[in-house]
Design a protein around this motif. Structure first.
Motif: not given
Length: 237
Positions: A142-152
């Motif tokens: 669960k800690y390795h799933i983030v609720t935001t779409y993230i790129t650089q």
């Protein structure tokens, strides 16, 4: 007079070259064909379908696990009954994909969920998960799933600026920080961040190993080690 003669000579030569040049055929239009496929190869499948694919589970020529692949992660997700989280239609998620290297060694996932880094000879990922504390395993995933779409470039617009995100663990214990460095690598829980020392002390911070696995339900980045906010509880098994 000599200068005028030279000028006339150059003028005649120029006109002669112009007429010769007019006889040259028109050059064909150049068509660029890139050698590298720039299309996202996993854009039509979910994160789970990728993790469960032959490409993610491939073995080396000697039949051994490949460090950058996801054999342990597949077994962990199934054991934790979290397939639906990786198959979710929510396409705003970022999946921090723990590769095989992240499960091995002192303080890595196998140690965290079993209390020991030891693996019996020939023991499979599924057999290891069968002796794991599944509550601890679920917390890690669960800690390795983030609720935001993230790129650089999406959210992490500025270099060396840490941005706060929420994982599937609710509240402050589920907070994670990411930033990108000058080399465009995403760094996780790199100090200075307003987190407890347990999040970045002792090598618990991490730089993304491989970036931008684009799925139809989010995006993934792979890690060589797990990350955390507070220490995970000791396994009870």
């Amino acid at each position: 007079m000599k200068s005028i003669h030279i000028l006339k000579t150059w003028s005649i030569l120029s006109i002669f070259c112009l007429f010769i040049g007019c006889d040259l055929p028109v050059q064909e239009r150049f068509v660029f064909e890139p050698e590298v496929d720039i299309v996202d190869p996993f854009a039509e499948i979910t994160a789970w379908e990728f993790i469960n694919s032959g490409r993610a589970l491939e073995l080396d020529d000697e039949g051994e696990l490949i460090g950058d692949n996801f054999n342990y992660l597949k077994a962990a997700i199934e054991a934790a009954d979290m397939v639906d989280e990786y198959n979710s239609a929510n396409n705003e998620r970022t999946y921090l994909l723990l590769n095989n290297n992240a499960f091995l060694g002192n303080g890595d996932v196998i140690d965290l969920i079993t209390g020991s880094e030891e693996i019996e000879e020939g023991e499979t990922p599924e057999e290891i998960m069968a002796r794991a504390d599944l509550d601890v395993l679920r917390l890690i995933l669960k800690y390795h799933i983030v609720t935001t779409y993230i790129t650089q470039t999406n959210v992490l617009l500025e270099t060396d600026v840490s941005v706060k995100f929420q994982t599937l663990i609710p509240g402050e214990d589920g907070v994670i920080y990411m930033r990108r460095n000058a080399l465009w690598s995403i760094q996780i829980n790199q100090n200075p961040v307003p987190l407890p020392n347990s999040a970045f002390g002792g090598g618990n911070n991490e730089t993304v190993r491989n970036h931008n696995y684009v799925f139809n339900n989010g995006i993934g980045h792979s890690l060589n080690d797990p990350v955390r906010n507070r220490p995970y509880p000791a396994p009870n098994n």
